[in-house]
Design a protein around this motif. Structure first.
Motif, PDB file in Angstrom:
ATOM      1  N   ASN A 237     -11.964  16.266  76.604  1.00 41.49           N
ATOM      2  CA  ASN A 237     -12.434  14.868  76.538  1.00 41.49           C
ATOM      3  C   ASN A 237     -12.257  14.292  75.148  1.00 41.49           C
ATOM      4  N   ARG A 238     -12.187  12.962  75.090  1.00 40.38           N
ATOM      5  CA  ARG A 238     -12.255  12.297  73.792  1.00 40.38           C
ATOM      6  C   ARG A 238     -13.687  11.754  73.637  1.00 40.38           C
ATOM      7  N   PRO A 239     -14.178  11.657  72.390  1.00 41.42           N
ATOM      8  CA  PRO A 239     -15.530  11.123  72.202  1.00 41.42           C
ATOM      9  C   PRO A 239     -15.623   9.679  72.693  1.00 41.42           C
TER      10      PRO A 239
ATOM     11  N   TYR B  37      -7.961  10.932  87.131  1.00 40.10           N
ATOM     12  CA  TYR B  37      -7.496   9.584  86.744  1.00 40.10           C
ATOM     13  C   TYR B  37      -6.577   9.692  85.522  1.00 40.10           C
ATOM     14  N   TRP B  38      -7.042  10.424  84.501  1.00 37.78           N
ATOM     15  CA  TRP B  38      -6.244  10.622  83.284  1.00 37.78           C
ATOM     16  C   TRP B  38      -4.895  11.245  83.638  1.00 37.78           C
ATOM     17  N   ARG B  39      -4.929  12.308  84.485  1.00 31.09           N
ATOM     18  CA  ARG B  39      -3.708  13.045  84.813  1.00 31.09           C
ATOM     19  C   ARG B  39      -2.694  12.126  85.503  1.00 31.09           C
TER      20      ARG B  39
ATOM     21  N   LEU C  67      -2.387   8.765  85.464  1.00 31.24           N
ATOM     22  CA  LEU C  67      -1.789   7.706  84.631  1.00 31.24           C
ATOM     23  C   LEU C  67      -0.868   8.275  83.572  1.00 31.24           C
ATOM     24  N   ARG C  68      -1.195   9.439  83.078  1.00 35.85           N
ATOM     25  CA  ARG C  68      -0.317  10.092  82.103  1.00 35.85           C
ATOM     26  C   ARG C  68       1.026  10.422  82.786  1.00 35.85           C
ATOM     27  N   LYS C  69       0.936  10.912  84.031  1.00 36.59           N
ATOM     28  CA  LYS C  69       2.153  11.273  84.784  1.00 36.59           C
ATOM     29  C   LYS C  69       3.023  10.019  85.002  1.00 36.59           C
TER      30      LYS C  69
ATOM     31  N   LEU D 229      -0.274   0.768  71.669  1.00 41.44           N
ATOM     32  CA  LEU D 229      -1.121   1.187  70.540  1.00 41.44           C
ATOM     33  C   LEU D 229      -0.701   2.562  70.036  1.00 41.44           C
ATOM     34  N   GLY D 230      -0.389   3.462  70.996  1.00 41.84           N
ATOM     35  CA  GLY D 230       0.007   4.825  70.612  1.00 41.84           C
ATOM     36  C   GLY D 230       1.302   4.842  69.833  1.00 41.84           C
ATOM     37  N   GLY D 231       2.190   3.889  70.133  1.00 44.90           N
ATOM     38  CA  GLY D 231       3.539   3.960  69.577  1.00 44.90           C
ATOM     39  C   GLY D 231       3.786   3.153  68.315  1.00 44.90           C
TER      40      GLY D 231
ATOM     41  N   PRO E 108      -9.836  12.827  67.681  1.00 46.92           N
ATOM     42  CA  PRO E 108     -10.860  13.818  68.036  1.00 46.92           C
ATOM     43  C   PRO E 108     -10.963  14.099  69.532  1.00 46.92           C
ATOM     44  N   ARG E 109     -11.432  15.275  69.815  1.00 47.28           N
ATOM     45  CA  ARG E 109     -11.772  15.678  71.185  1.00 47.28           C
ATOM     46  C   ARG E 109     -13.250  16.047  71.180  1.00 47.28           C
ATOM     47  N   GLU E 110     -13.827  16.198  72.371  1.00 50.11           N
ATOM     48  CA  GLU E 110     -15.241  16.605  72.430  1.00 50.11           C
ATOM     49  C   GLU E 110     -15.413  17.669  73.505  1.00 50.11           C
TER      50      GLU E 110
ATOM     51  N   GLY F 191      -0.257  16.744  67.948  1.00 51.75           N
ATOM     52  CA  GLY F 191      -1.351  17.403  68.651  1.00 51.75           C
ATOM     53  C   GLY F 191      -0.826  18.559  69.482  1.00 51.75           C
ATOM     54  N   GLY F 192      -1.553  18.907  70.531  1.00 49.22           N
ATOM     55  CA  GLY F 192      -1.123  20.027  71.361  1.00 49.22           C
ATOM     56  C   GLY F 192      -1.959  20.123  72.612  1.00 49.22           C
ATOM     57  N   GLY F 193      -1.581  21.075  73.473  1.00 42.69           N
ATOM     58  CA  GLY F 193      -2.320  21.284  74.719  1.00 42.69           C
ATOM     59  C   GLY F 193      -2.047  20.183  75.732  1.00 42.69           C
ATOM     60  N   ARG F 194      -2.946  20.052  76.689  1.00 44.30           N
ATOM     61  CA  ARG F 194      -2.723  19.101  77.791  1.00 44.30           C
ATOM     62  C   ARG F 194      -2.691  17.654  77.311  1.00 44.30           C
ATOM     63  N   ARG F 195      -3.383  17.370  76.210  1.00 42.94           N
ATOM     64  CA  ARG F 195      -3.438  15.976  75.749  1.00 42.94           C
ATOM     65  C   ARG F 195      -2.441  15.725  74.620  1.00 42.94           C
ATOM     66  N   VAL F 196      -1.459  16.611  74.465  1.00 46.31           N
ATOM     67  CA  VAL F 196      -0.449  16.415  73.424  1.00 46.31           C
ATOM     68  C   VAL F 196       0.183  15.025  73.588  1.00 46.31           C
ATOM     69  N   CYS F 197       0.647  14.447  72.491  1.00 45.62           N
ATOM     70  CA  CYS F 197       1.238  13.113  72.563  1.00 45.62           C
ATOM     71  C   CYS F 197       2.367  13.076  73.592  1.00 45.62           C
ATOM     72  N   PRO F 198       2.329  12.145  74.533  1.00 43.70           N
ATOM     73  CA  PRO F 198       3.418  12.082  75.522  1.00 43.70           C
ATOM     74  C   PRO F 198       4.651  11.354  74.978  1.00 43.70           C
TER      75      PRO F 198
ATOM     76  N   PHE G  56      10.472  10.057  72.619  1.00 41.16           N
ATOM     77  CA  PHE G  56      10.641   8.638  72.341  1.00 41.16           C
ATOM     78  C   PHE G  56      10.569   8.385  70.829  1.00 41.16           C
ATOM     79  N   SER G  57       9.530   8.926  70.186  1.00 37.89           N
ATOM     80  CA  SER G  57       9.333   8.687  68.754  1.00 37.89           C
ATOM     81  C   SER G  57      10.500   9.234  67.943  1.00 37.89           C
ATOM     82  N   LEU G  58      10.917  10.455  68.275  1.00 37.79           N
ATOM     83  CA  LEU G  58      11.986  11.064  67.477  1.00 37.79           C
ATOM     84  C   LEU G  58      13.264  10.249  67.595  1.00 37.79           C
TER      85      LEU G  58
HETATM   86  C1  HEM Z   1       5.583   9.547  65.198  1.00 30.96           C
HETATM   87  C2  HEM Z   1       5.008   9.068  66.275  1.00 30.96           C
HETATM   88  C3  HEM Z   1       3.752   9.595  66.913  1.00 30.96           C
HETATM   89  C4  HEM Z   1       2.826  10.497  66.456  1.00 30.96           C
HETATM   90  C5  HEM Z   1       2.836  11.258  65.143  1.00 30.96           C
HETATM   91  C6  HEM Z   1       1.811  10.620  67.492  1.00 30.96           C
HETATM   92  C7  HEM Z   1       0.705  11.463  67.406  1.00 30.96           C
HETATM   93  C8  HEM Z   1      -0.206  11.633  68.427  1.00 30.96           C
HETATM   94  C9  HEM Z   1      -1.310  12.553  68.370  1.00 30.96           C
HETATM   95  C10 HEM Z   1      -1.635  13.481  67.225  1.00 30.96           C
HETATM   96  C11 HEM Z   1      -1.989  12.454  69.546  1.00 30.96           C
HETATM   97  C12 HEM Z   1      -3.234  13.227  69.967  1.00 30.96           C
HETATM   98  C13 HEM Z   1      -2.839  14.474  70.712  1.00 30.96           C
HETATM   99  C14 HEM Z   1      -3.981  15.418  70.951  1.00 30.96           C
HETATM  100  O1  HEM Z   1      -5.118  14.983  71.180  1.00 30.96           O
HETATM  101  O2  HEM Z   1      -3.729  16.647  70.917  1.00 30.96           O
HETATM  102  C15 HEM Z   1      -1.324  11.439  70.334  1.00 30.96           C
HETATM  103  C16 HEM Z   1      -1.743  11.054  71.588  1.00 30.96           C
HETATM  104  C17 HEM Z   1      -1.142  10.025  72.286  1.00 30.96           C
HETATM  105  N1  HEM Z   1       0.019   9.357  71.960  1.00 30.96           N
HETATM  106 FE1  HEM Z   1       1.126   9.649  70.304  1.00 30.96          FE
HETATM  107  N2  HEM Z   1       2.126   9.789  68.530  1.00 30.96           N
HETATM  108  C18 HEM Z   1       3.310   9.154  68.230  1.00 30.96           C
HETATM  109  C19 HEM Z   1       3.988   8.269  69.038  1.00 30.96           C
HETATM  110  C20 HEM Z   1       3.589   7.849  70.287  1.00 30.96           C
HETATM  111  C21 HEM Z   1       4.337   6.953  71.143  1.00 30.96           C
HETATM  112  C22 HEM Z   1       5.697   6.373  70.824  1.00 30.96           C
HETATM  113  C23 HEM Z   1       3.567   6.743  72.253  1.00 30.96           C
HETATM  114  C24 HEM Z   1       3.853   5.901  73.478  1.00 30.96           C
HETATM  115  C25 HEM Z   1       4.855   5.106  73.662  1.00 30.96           C
HETATM  116  C26 HEM Z   1       2.362   7.513  72.105  1.00 30.96           C
HETATM  117  C27 HEM Z   1       1.334   7.552  73.011  1.00 30.96           C
HETATM  118  C28 HEM Z   1       0.260   8.415  72.933  1.00 30.96           C
HETATM  119  C29 HEM Z   1      -0.786   8.482  73.941  1.00 30.96           C
HETATM  120  C30 HEM Z   1      -0.889   7.617  75.190  1.00 30.96           C
HETATM  121  C31 HEM Z   1      -1.658   9.502  73.540  1.00 30.96           C
HETATM  122  C32 HEM Z   1      -2.909   9.967  74.263  1.00 30.96           C
HETATM  123  C33 HEM Z   1      -2.569  11.143  75.148  1.00 30.96           C
HETATM  124  C34 HEM Z   1      -3.745  11.665  75.963  1.00 30.96           C
HETATM  125  O3  HEM Z   1      -4.896  11.512  75.546  1.00 30.96           O
HETATM  126  O4  HEM Z   1      -3.483  12.216  77.035  1.00 30.96           O
HETATM  127  N3  HEM Z   1       2.403   8.173  70.900  1.00 30.96           N
HETATM  128  N4  HEM Z   1      -0.236  10.962  69.638  1.00 30.96           N
END
Ligand code: HEM
Length: 510
Positions: free
Chosen positions: A109-111, A134-136, A138-140, A306-308, A377-379, A443-450, A454-456
């Motif tokens: 979980n996240r806090p 729900y999380w699984r 939408l992530r898929k 927001l993530g990207g 963070p995770r909780e 990050g890592g594990g199931r919640r690793v950044c998806p 794309f980013s690379l």
């Molecule tokens: C250099 C680029 C990026 C870095 C360094 C980065 C880093 C991270 C990290 C550290 C997490 C947390 C993982 C964890 O809790 O173990 C995360 C989660 C996430 N990232 Fe990224 N991210 C990047 C780019 C992106 C992009 C391009 C997207 C989408 C287009 C994205 C979407 C997300 C989402 C949706 C999560 C939440 C995943 C979840 O909770 O299941 N990120 N990212």
């Protein structure tokens, strides 16, 4: 009487036995609890009554630096107090691995902070929602529709190259630029175009710069902890107006995009993520109670944008800073570009697999300047054990990637910018598969950044285009200032002003 005595004795002994049994249980429980309490990780000194260590994390030093210094004193696994919550600080790859593999579901979980609740449609954004179906789902959907290798390859051919072309044209005509702003605009435009297609760049629908401001504000507010977040008994006195206003502003933009999509969808296929999400969101809304289809669509689009945005633009900025401060590395990157691409055409995504040195530069940047120096963070939802310590349920996990990436046991000369290490002794270390926990910028594990692939793709092609296109110098001969800033994304604190001289024929900037 004779008969009664044994009865009484019997009764007494039964009461006595129960009492002794209860006392024994209580004693055993207390002993066990005490034993467990004793077996908690060390707690850092300096915590204040009620707020704990929060004041130490609010400046002037950046939190990852403060926590790194604490790790030198208390070890790779220690705790701090965040008001009523316990924070577990991890600074070694071994402990990070334990948290993200064996205990990954426990820390799934996240806090739930008040800021996130009010700005994430009550946790409908899957990046903030609890671990579960729900999380699984939408992530898929997000990975399939946007972040799969197939989609990323498609993206490289059109949207990214389109955005890069316009950046190169503008840089060529300016000759001097503040690169932090350029990288910020590039990633925001790209993410908006990917998520919302033409609608995301349609001035009438977007209302000028409103959504940029709203995103900026979201990031500023995202890290805010209210007193009620850390001291739940203050919930009644909490003021959430600012969160609601920021969430509302971003929602206004997303709703306008969605309305426009629905209008256009009747006439044509939009081809954007939001357009493709309309059907999927309806299915998810039918399968899970709690959110309607429009909310799910807007929340998913938002969390991807927001993530990207800030993560990618921070990586681009730090890469360029490090190259400007390490000219020998920059020269080698230019040689690689001249050898594999030349100057008669512009570099394309299909060239990236040959640009191994540039890839190593990006990896080394993500090691030294991870955009999230403390991983989001995770909780924990249950008790667990980390490094032999007892970790009670409800503990907030904070992995200090900054510290872990500078571990001298793993990285020789850890503070040195040396991309070669990823082509020699650390050739095998990768951040993609959740295998190597020595390098965890995503990050890592199931919640690793998806969004890793794309980013690379975006970072590598942008840096390659920039280096191929221009000789870049700083305004003065001084080293680039490498100070970072507060917030969940470590952005360069000061502007990055450079002078650019074209390296390619004029026609290639058109
Ligand atoms: C250099 C680029 C990026 C870095 C360094 C980065 C880093 C991270 C990290 C550290 C997490 C947390 C993982 C964890 O809790 O173990 C995360 C989660 C996430 N990232 Fe990224 N991210 C990047 C780019 C992106 C992009 C391009 C997207 C989408 C287009 C994205 C979407 C997300 C989402 C949706 C999560 C939440 C995943 C979840 O909770 O299941 N990120 N990212």
């Amino acid at each position: 009487m004779d008969m009664a005595m044994p009865m009484e004795i019997g009764l007494l002994s039964s009461y006595g036995f129960t009492a002794i049994f209860c006392i024994a249980i209580v004693l055993l429980y207390t002993t066990l609890t005490k034993h467990r309490e004793k077996n908690l990780p060390p707690e850092a000194a300096g915590g204040r009554p009620l707020i704990g260590h929060l004041s130490l994390l609010s400046g002037p030093e950046l939190p990852h630096a403060v926590l790194s210094d604490m790790a030198d004193k208390y070890g790779a696994v220690f705790t701090i107090r965040l008001g009523a919550k316990r924070g577990l600080i991890i600074s070694s790859w071994e402990a990070a691995k334990e948290c993200l593999t064996t205990n990954d579901v426990v820390f799934g979980n996240r806090p739930k902070t008040s800021a996130i609740q009010h700005m994430s449609y009550n946790f409908a954004m899957f990046g903030f929602s609890g671990y579960g179906a729900y999380w699984r789902e939408l992530r898929k959907i997000s990975v399939l529709n946007l972040l799969s290798n197939h989609k990323v390859a498609q993206l490289g051919n059109d949207l990214l190259e389109h955005e890069l072309k316009s950046m190169m044209r503008s840089l060529n005509s300016e000759g001097k630029a503040e690169m932090k702003k350029y990288f910020g605009d590039l990633t925001l435009n790209l993410m908006a175009r990917i998520v919302a297609g033409d609608v995301g760049s349609d001035k009438e629908v977007v209302e000028g710069d409103k959504w940029r401001k709203a995103i900026k504000e979201f990031f500023r507010m995202m890290d805010v902890l209210t007193m009620a977040d850390v001291l739940p008994f203050l919930k009644w006195f909490e003021n959430t107006k600012e969160f609601e206003r920021t969430g509302g502003e971003l929602d206004g933009v997303l709703q306008a995009w969605l309305d426009e999509h629905k209008k256009r969808n009747r006439l044509e296929e939009s081809g954007s993520f939001m357009g493709e999400m309309i059907g999927s969101a309806e299915k998810v809304a039918r399968a899970f109670e709690g959110y309607d289809a429009d909310t799910i669509n807007k929340a998913t689009c938002q969390v991807l944008m927001l993530g990207g945005t800030y993560t990618i633009s921070a990586t681009l900025t730090w890469t360029l800073c490090l190259l400007l401060n390490n000219r020998d590395v920059l020269t080698k990157a230019l040689e690689e570009l001249d050898t594999h691409v030349g100057r008669a055409r512009r570099v394309q995504s299909s060239d990236l697999s040959n640009l191994v040195y540039i890839r190593a530069i990006i990896k080394e940047t993500l090691r030294l300047y991870p955009p999230a120096p403390i991983l989001p963070p995770r909780e924990s939802v249950a008790n667990c054990t980390v490094a032999g310590y007892h970790i009670p349920a409800g503990t907030r996990l904070m992995i200090n990637a900054w510290k872990l990436h500078r571990d001298p046991r793993i990285w020789s000369d850890p503070l040195k910018f040396e991309p070669e290490r990823f082509l020699t002794d650390h050739k095998e270390i990768d951040f993609k598969g959740g295998v190597n926990f020595e390098l965890v910028p995503f990050g890592g594990g199931r919640r690793v950044c998806p969004g890793i692939s794309f980013s690379l793709q975006v970072v590598e092609l942008t840096i390659a285009s920039l280096l191929q296109g221009f000789d870049i110098e700083t305004l003065s001969d001084e080293c680039v200032d490498m100070r970072g800033s507060f917030g969940s994304t470590n952005m360069k604190a000061t502007p990055l002003e450079v002078v650019l001289k074209p390296r390619l024929p004029t026609t290639l900037y058109g």
